[in-house]
Write an enzyme that holds these catalytic residues in place. Structure first.
Site, PDB file in Angstrom:
ATOM      1  N   ARG A  56      -6.020  10.487  -0.557  1.00  0.00           N
ATOM      2  CA  ARG A  56      -5.571  10.897  -1.998  1.00  0.00           C
ATOM      3  C   ARG A  56      -6.576  11.200  -2.724  1.00  0.00           C
ATOM      4  NH1 ARG A  56      -2.149   6.667  -3.569  1.00  0.00           N
ATOM      5  NH2 ARG A  56      -2.689   5.510  -1.642  1.00  0.00           N
ATOM      6  N   HIS A  82       0.728  -1.206   0.095  1.00  0.00           N
ATOM      7  CA  HIS A  82       0.194  -0.034   0.023  1.00  0.00           C
ATOM      8  C   HIS A  82       0.790   1.256   0.160  1.00  0.00           C
ATOM      9  CE1 HIS A  82      -3.004   3.035   0.999  1.00  0.00           C
ATOM     10  NE2 HIS A  82      -3.908   2.098   0.866  1.00  0.00           N
TER      11      HIS A  82
HETATM   12  O1  MEZ Z   1      -8.964  -1.758  -0.567  1.00  0.00           O
HETATM   13  C1  MEZ Z   1      -8.213  -1.274   0.125  1.00  0.00           C
HETATM   14  O2  MEZ Z   1      -6.980  -1.995   0.302  1.00  0.00           O
HETATM   15  C2  MEZ Z   1      -8.628   0.059   1.062  1.00  0.00           C
HETATM   16  C3  MEZ Z   1      -9.914   0.556   0.955  1.00  0.00           C
HETATM   17  C4  MEZ Z   1      -7.606   0.650   1.415  1.00  0.00           C
HETATM   18  C5  MEZ Z   1      -7.434   2.056   1.786  1.00  0.00           C
HETATM   19  O3  MEZ Z   1      -6.610   2.712   1.128  1.00  0.00           O
HETATM   20  O4  MEZ Z   1      -8.187   2.334   2.449  1.00  0.00           O
END
Ligand code: MEZ
Length: 558
Positions: free
Chosen positions: A347, A327
């Protein structure tokens, strides 16, 4: 811990460029997106999936020769927690129609649908019901609910594009077609999504999405969905029995090749026991707690890839594990929050990513792999525009105060209550100061191969949720995970119940596949004292381990 004087000084550079960046955004002048043709270079140079020396070929099993992360291979090439000869399969402790292994979003959705389709359900979880990555998801769930502006067709194209067009098209079709219906299903059960005063659902953009289709409940969407599913499971105690603190350690097969349940280990009594079932649903989630390449993680404590191990030993193929999702925005300050998910919704709401010079260096809504690679590039020694943290790491700024300037004062507090409250506890007001972030291990893009009924190659074995592979190809887009667990959890439950109705178990129960796997390891020359499933990660250092004697250690669980 609030920002140190050194970091406060560096924040000045962000503050200096902020008014001009906000003005540009207000005029619709976005930072240029990385051209599609340039993305592969960015990924090859900076995405962790492409780092040399971080993978090896697995030596045994149905994917022999597949080149994947050392951490996953270590797990798959480990030995069983049990000595199959010492498990008495003639003594069945529980018998049920549908056994569900995993108490997160997919497991709970599967339990509800299996029960509604007439099955007696036993739902098992190694922690508590709801301790899962579903609970940790923040930013939203994608669904093309806004007719006219959006449709499953556009959603399909986005999912395929995000996944580099190698996703299983049938699975993607199912995901996007079922999405609007799943939203209604969740709302009917009581999920409270964020809405405008007139009752319409609020939606936002996510990285790689061509339409605003991210529905959310503040920045705690997963917790809200999990709350609903868990309440509903708890409300059906006559037909859904829940066992907590029990970890599945091996699947049980019949000698005719059907899945017939699992062997469990109770974390409370430390005993093994046997569950016999006509259908089994593996919904054990992902593997972020393997800390691939030593990355910090957003994942819950139990995300140790247990289901991958059990399915693989039983001969079921895995796919898409050559890619891992980092992430883009995990907290890297303060130290106690390291790895914590900072939702992409920041974002989506307009917050820029900014380097040590206060410069925006990437469009903030690139697909996740590209966005993460761009941040890693900025923090790399050759570019050296990352912000140093007091623990010697590097990050970049996520300029959250822009959101109030763009959307009105109080927006951060109202739209991001979870993170606003949490950071206030650390002495940081994220509506006034930016957050320091770095990519964090987030999602297992691949997993067990399934078809659009959640069937695996083994009769009686169904798979749903993060443990499944194929839906997201080589890169999942935001908000398609909460969608995936609900859509495919429901499908798995329905089909597992139907299988249990139609097919009775034939043949003798056996764990012969475990012995066969051990023999294959020996033949392939794999020497290991590792044992899997891992069940829980072990963060104690070697000295502490030594002092703890042996009682809680993997080896003694046998
Ligand atoms: O789907 C995801 O991983 C999610 C919703 C993550 C996020 O950035 O909140």
């Amino acid at each position: 811990m609030p920002y140190t004087p050194e970091l406060q000084k560096l924040i000045k550079a962000v503050e200096k460029t902020r008014p001009a960046r906000v003005e540009r955004k207000k005029k619709g002048q976005e930072f240029p997106a990385i051209p599609v043709d340039d993305r592969p270079d960015m990924l090859k140079n900076y995405h962790p999936d492409f780092k040399p020396g971080t993978r090896r070929k697995i030596k045994v099993g149905p994917n022999r020769g597949y080149d994947i992360s050392h951490e996953i291979v270590d797990l798959l090439e480990a030995r069983s927690r049990i000595d199959p000869k010492r498990i008495d399969l003639s003594r069945v402790d529980y018998e049920t129609d549908v056994l569900i292994i995993g108490g997160g979003g997919a497991g709970s959705a599967a339990a509800l649908l299996a029960q509604e389709n007439g099955a007696r359900v036993l739902l098992t979880t190694k922690l508590r019901l709801g301790d899962a990555n579903t609970m940790m998801a923040e930013g939203g769930i994608q669904a093309a609910t806004k007719r006219g502006k959006d449709s499953p067709y556009f959603h399909y194209l986005d999912v395929m594009g995000g996944g580099h067009f190698v996703n299983d098209p049938k699975l993607v079709r199912t995901l996007v077609r079922e999405a609007p219906g799943v939203m209604g299903w969740l709302e009917k059960m009581g999920t409270m999504f964020s809405k405008y005063p007139d009752g319409t659902l609020k939606t936002m953009h996510g990285g790689g999405t061509s339409r605003k289709r991210m529905h959310y409940a503040g920045d705690i969407t997963g917790a809200e969905i999990m709350r609903t599913l868990r309440d509903e499971v708890r409300n059906r105690p006559e037909n859904i029995k829940v066992l907590e603190y029990v970890a599945a350690v091996e699947l049980i097969l019949t000698d005719t090749g059907q899945c017939a349940g699992a062997v469990f280990y109770s974390l409370e009594t430390r005993e093994f026991f046997v569950v016999k079932a006509k259908s089994t649903v593996l919904a054990t989630g992902g593997s972020g707690r393997l800390h691939i390449q030593d990355f910090m993680t957003t994942n819950h404590y139990g995300a140790t890839g247990d289901g991958l191990v059990m399915a693989y030993r039983a001969g079921v193929k895995l796919n898409f594990l050559h890619t891992v999702q980092y992430h883009p925005t995990g907290a890297v300050f303060p130290e106690q929050a390291e790895g914590l998910l900072i939702t992409e919704k920041f974002r989506g709401a307009g917050a820029n990513l900014v380097n040590i010079k206060g410069e925006q260096f990437v469009y903030e809504r690139e697909p996740r792999d590209v966005e993460a690679a761009a941040i890693i590039r900025e923090c790399s020694p050759d570019v050296a525009r990352g912000v140093p943290t007091p623990t010697g790491k590097f990050g970049v700024w996520l300029d959250s105060p822009m959101i109030d300037m763009l959307k009105g004062p109080g927006t951060v507090r109202k739209e991001f209550p979870g993170k606003h409250i949490l950071f206030r506890r650390y002495g940081i007001d994220i509506s006034k100061d930016p957050m320091l972030i770095h990519p964090t291990l987030h999602y297992q893009n691949g997993g067990v191969e399934i078809n659009d009924k959640c069937e695996t190659s083994m009769p009686g074995l169904y798979v749903a949720g993060e443990i499944a592979g194929g839906i997201h190809g080589e890169n999942r887009l935001m908000g398609n995970s909460l969608l995936d667990v609900t859509v495919f959890g429901k499908i798995a439950g329905e089909h597992a119940a139907s299988h249990a109705r139609r097919r009775s178990l034939r043949g003798k129960l056996t764990l012969e596949h475990v012995q066969r796997y051990h023999r294959a390891l020996t033949r392939a020359g794999v020497k290991t004292d590792r044992i899997a499933p891992m069940i829980l990660p072990d963060y104690s250092n070697p000295e502490v381990k030594e002092r703890q004697l042996t009682t809680d250690y993997q080896g003694t669980l046998r």
